[in-house]
Enzyme design. Structure first.
Site, PDB file in Angstrom:
ATOM      1  N   SER A 140      66.858 -74.876  27.663  1.00 30.96           N
ATOM      2  CA  SER A 140      67.769 -75.707  27.830  1.00 30.96           C
ATOM      3  C   SER A 140      68.049 -76.578  26.537  1.00 30.96           C
ATOM      4  CB  SER A 140      66.968 -76.928  28.757  1.00 30.96           C
ATOM      5  OG  SER A 140      67.792 -78.163  29.142  1.00 30.96           O
ATOM      6  N   TYR A 153      59.633 -82.637  31.510  1.00 33.85           N
ATOM      7  CA  TYR A 153      60.646 -81.294  31.370  1.00 33.85           C
ATOM      8  C   TYR A 153      60.970 -80.862  30.195  1.00 33.85           C
ATOM      9  CZ  TYR A 153      64.696 -78.671  32.343  1.00 33.85           C
ATOM     10  OH  TYR A 153      65.786 -77.681  32.452  1.00 33.85           O
TER      11      TYR A 153
HETATM   12  P1  NDP Z   1      68.565 -73.862  40.740  1.00 30.47           P
HETATM   13  O1  NDP Z   1      67.587 -75.289  41.288  1.00 30.47           O
HETATM   14  O2  NDP Z   1      69.995 -73.646  41.377  1.00 30.47           O
HETATM   15  O3  NDP Z   1      67.876 -72.453  40.606  1.00 30.47           O
HETATM   16  C1  NDP Z   1      66.485 -72.543  40.196  1.00 30.47           C
HETATM   17  C2  NDP Z   1      65.966 -71.110  40.612  1.00 30.47           C
HETATM   18  O4  NDP Z   1      64.387 -71.047  40.064  1.00 30.47           O
HETATM   19  C3  NDP Z   1      65.971 -70.798  42.070  1.00 30.47           C
HETATM   20  O5  NDP Z   1      66.272 -69.509  42.202  1.00 30.47           O
HETATM   21  C4  NDP Z   1      64.606 -71.023  42.519  1.00 30.47           C
HETATM   22  O6  NDP Z   1      64.139 -70.028  43.615  1.00 30.47           O
HETATM   23  C5  NDP Z   1      63.834 -70.532  41.268  1.00 30.47           C
HETATM   24  N1  NDP Z   1      62.333 -71.213  41.202  1.00 30.47           N
HETATM   25  C6  NDP Z   1      62.036 -72.476  41.305  1.00 30.47           C
HETATM   26  N2  NDP Z   1      60.832 -72.591  41.309  1.00 30.47           N
HETATM   27  C7  NDP Z   1      60.054 -71.271  41.522  1.00 30.47           C
HETATM   28  C8  NDP Z   1      58.797 -70.929  41.504  1.00 30.47           C
HETATM   29  N3  NDP Z   1      57.710 -71.884  41.691  1.00 30.47           N
HETATM   30  N4  NDP Z   1      58.659 -69.578  41.995  1.00 30.47           N
HETATM   31  C9  NDP Z   1      59.719 -68.683  41.932  1.00 30.47           C
HETATM   32  N5  NDP Z   1      61.140 -69.135  41.493  1.00 30.47           N
HETATM   33  C10 NDP Z   1      61.291 -70.573  41.418  1.00 30.47           C
HETATM   34  O7  NDP Z   1      68.818 -74.384  39.004  1.00 30.47           O
HETATM   35  P2  NDP Z   1      69.596 -73.730  37.889  1.00 30.47           P
HETATM   36  O8  NDP Z   1      70.080 -72.359  38.223  1.00 30.47           O
HETATM   37  O9  NDP Z   1      70.088 -74.564  37.131  1.00 30.47           O
HETATM   38  O10 NDP Z   1      68.191 -73.423  36.914  1.00 30.47           O
HETATM   39  C11 NDP Z   1      68.023 -72.096  36.581  1.00 30.47           C
HETATM   40  C12 NDP Z   1      67.279 -72.282  34.937  1.00 30.47           C
HETATM   41  O11 NDP Z   1      68.267 -72.924  34.065  1.00 30.47           O
HETATM   42  C13 NDP Z   1      65.867 -73.184  34.965  1.00 30.47           C
HETATM   43  O12 NDP Z   1      65.238 -72.740  34.050  1.00 30.47           O
HETATM   44  C14 NDP Z   1      66.592 -74.708  34.412  1.00 30.47           C
HETATM   45  O13 NDP Z   1      65.376 -75.302  33.918  1.00 30.47           O
HETATM   46  C15 NDP Z   1      67.638 -73.874  33.657  1.00 30.47           C
HETATM   47  N6  NDP Z   1      68.642 -74.995  32.912  1.00 30.47           N
HETATM   48  C16 NDP Z   1      69.376 -75.587  33.923  1.00 30.47           C
HETATM   49  C17 NDP Z   1      70.304 -76.483  33.564  1.00 30.47           C
HETATM   50  C18 NDP Z   1      71.434 -77.129  34.593  1.00 30.47           C
HETATM   51  O14 NDP Z   1      72.020 -78.356  34.202  1.00 30.47           O
HETATM   52  N7  NDP Z   1      71.473 -76.795  35.806  1.00 30.47           N
HETATM   53  C19 NDP Z   1      70.639 -76.764  31.976  1.00 30.47           C
HETATM   54  C20 NDP Z   1      69.580 -76.178  31.321  1.00 30.47           C
HETATM   55  C21 NDP Z   1      68.826 -75.431  31.778  1.00 30.47           C
HETATM   56  P3  NDP Z   1      63.346 -70.469  44.930  1.00 30.47           P
HETATM   57  O15 NDP Z   1      63.614 -71.794  45.172  1.00 30.47           O
HETATM   58  O16 NDP Z   1      63.902 -69.518  46.132  1.00 30.47           O
HETATM   59  O17 NDP Z   1      62.128 -69.816  44.352  1.00 30.47           O
HETATM   60  C1  8X3 Z   2      68.856 -79.186  32.262  1.00 35.73           C
HETATM   61  C2  8X3 Z   2      69.858 -80.081  31.485  1.00 35.73           C
HETATM   62  O1  8X3 Z   2      70.155 -82.187  30.458  1.00 35.73           O
HETATM   63  O2  8X3 Z   2      69.486 -82.261  32.669  1.00 35.73           O
HETATM   64  O3  8X3 Z   2      67.900 -78.608  31.717  1.00 35.73           O
HETATM   65  O4  8X3 Z   2      67.765 -81.710  31.058  1.00 35.73           O
HETATM   66  S1  8X3 Z   2      69.238 -81.516  31.288  1.00 35.73           S
END
Ligand code: NDP
Ligand code: 8X3
Length: 261
Positions: A140, A153
């Site tokens: 991220s 985070y």
């Molecule tokens: P979502 O919340 O849409 O997806 C998160 C995914 O992670 C879900 O499929 C969830 O599946 C899975 N997950 C969460 N906790 C667990 C757990 N304990 N065990 C197994 N699976 C888990 O978020 P994003 O798609 O945005 O996030 C995906 C990645 O991208 C993350 O690593 C996030 O930090 C990163 N990211 C996101 C950004 C954003 O702005 N959205 C920006 C930068 C990075 P389930 O709940 O079914 O287990």
């Molecule tokens: C997710 C993006 O800026 O909310 O990693 O941390 S931010």
């Protein structure tokens, strides 16, 4: 005929992971889809198995033994795993360090850092044995720049950045590619999780400017996976055009910049 590559995607039940599953299915990857929400895994499997071979594993990345048992339960047709996309993760809370919730801290360290390690631990030995493979870690911008109230985070994503760099050095001799993709703001379920289901607060994060879509990140993942054998995409930072940094989160709203703090 070239063998179809097998990709294991964590966090495939929503957001970036789900969009990546769809795109890789359209591009001839066989898929192992992981997440806790089995109903969603089943639905996605139903949809994508019209395009490619798909299996699912439902486990919580925090549960070390369950991670190991799930991955070891795959039969030989799913081995070796060629591509590991360490995507599962979330932010839990947005609070000053002095009023942080210890349960939120545990969740972020356990899921974003230890979970990524547990899954990698199960898959790397086979990649090393075969002298091939590709790991993609979803970091991220929060792992490149700390922002107010992002403390733990951000720490978890700084850890992902460090682990990725370490992986690249340690796995280099084994011909394994290691890529990190560090997105800025992407509209997914991320903010709903961060704000514990508070939809109004979650929606406000993406109001008044165009964030990235999960499909934008899936595109970059596919790009990294389809470079020639001698090319590795090591580290990619990607913002929405309306965002300039993590710290001030300058999002253009008309001609003004707006901060979330
Ligand atoms: P979502 O919340 O849409 O997806 C998160 C995914 O992670 C879900 O499929 C969830 O599946 C899975 N997950 C969460 N906790 C667990 C757990 N304990 N065990 C197994 N699976 C888990 O978020 P994003 O798609 O945005 O996030 C995906 C990645 O991208 C993350 O690593 C996030 O930090 C990163 N990211 C996101 C950004 C954003 O702005 N959205 C920006 C930068 C990075 P389930 O709940 O079914 O287990
Ligand atoms: C997710 C993006 O800026 O909310 O990693 O941390 S931010």
């Amino acid at each position: 005929m070239t063998k179809q590559r097998i990709a294991l995607i964590t966090g495939a039940t929503s957001g970036i992971g789900e969009a990546t599953a769809r795109l890789l299915a359209q591009n001839s990857f066989n898929l192992i889809l992981c997440g806790r929400r089995k109903d969603r895994l089943d639905r996605l499997q139903q949809e994508l198995q019209k395009l490619t071979k798909v299996t699912t594993l439902s486990f919580d990345v925090r549960e070390k033994e369950n991670v190991a048992n799930a991955i070891q339960s795959l039969d030989d047709t799913w081995k070796p795993i060629d591509v590991l996309i360490n995507n599962a993760g979330n932010a839990h809370g947005l609070a000053p360090i002095q009023s942080g919730d210890v349960a939120d801290w545990d969740a972020m360290i356990d899921i974003n850092v230890k979970g990524l390690l547990y899954v990698s631990h199960e898959i790397l030995p086979e990649m090393v044995k075969n002298n091939s493979g590709h790991i993609i870690n979803i970091g991220s911008i929060a792992g490149k720049e700390t922002y107010p109230n992002g403390n733990v985070y951000c720490a978890s994503k700084f850890a992902v950045d460090a682990i990725t760099k370490g992986m690249r050095m340690d796995l280099n001799a084994h011909g394994i590619k290691v890529t990190a993709i560090h997105p800025g703001l992407v509209e997914t379920e991320f903010s709903k999780v961060r704000f514990k289901g508070d939809e109004e607060r979650a929606n406000a994060v993406y109001k008044g400017y165009q964030p990235l879509n999960p499909e934008d990140i899936a595109d970059l993942i596919l790009f990294a996976l389809t470079r020639p054998a001698h090319v590795v995409v090591a580290d990619l930072v990607v913002f929405p055009t309306a965002q300039a940094s993590s710290r001030s989160e300058e999002r253009r709203v008309g001609k003004e910049c707006r901060s979330r703090w």
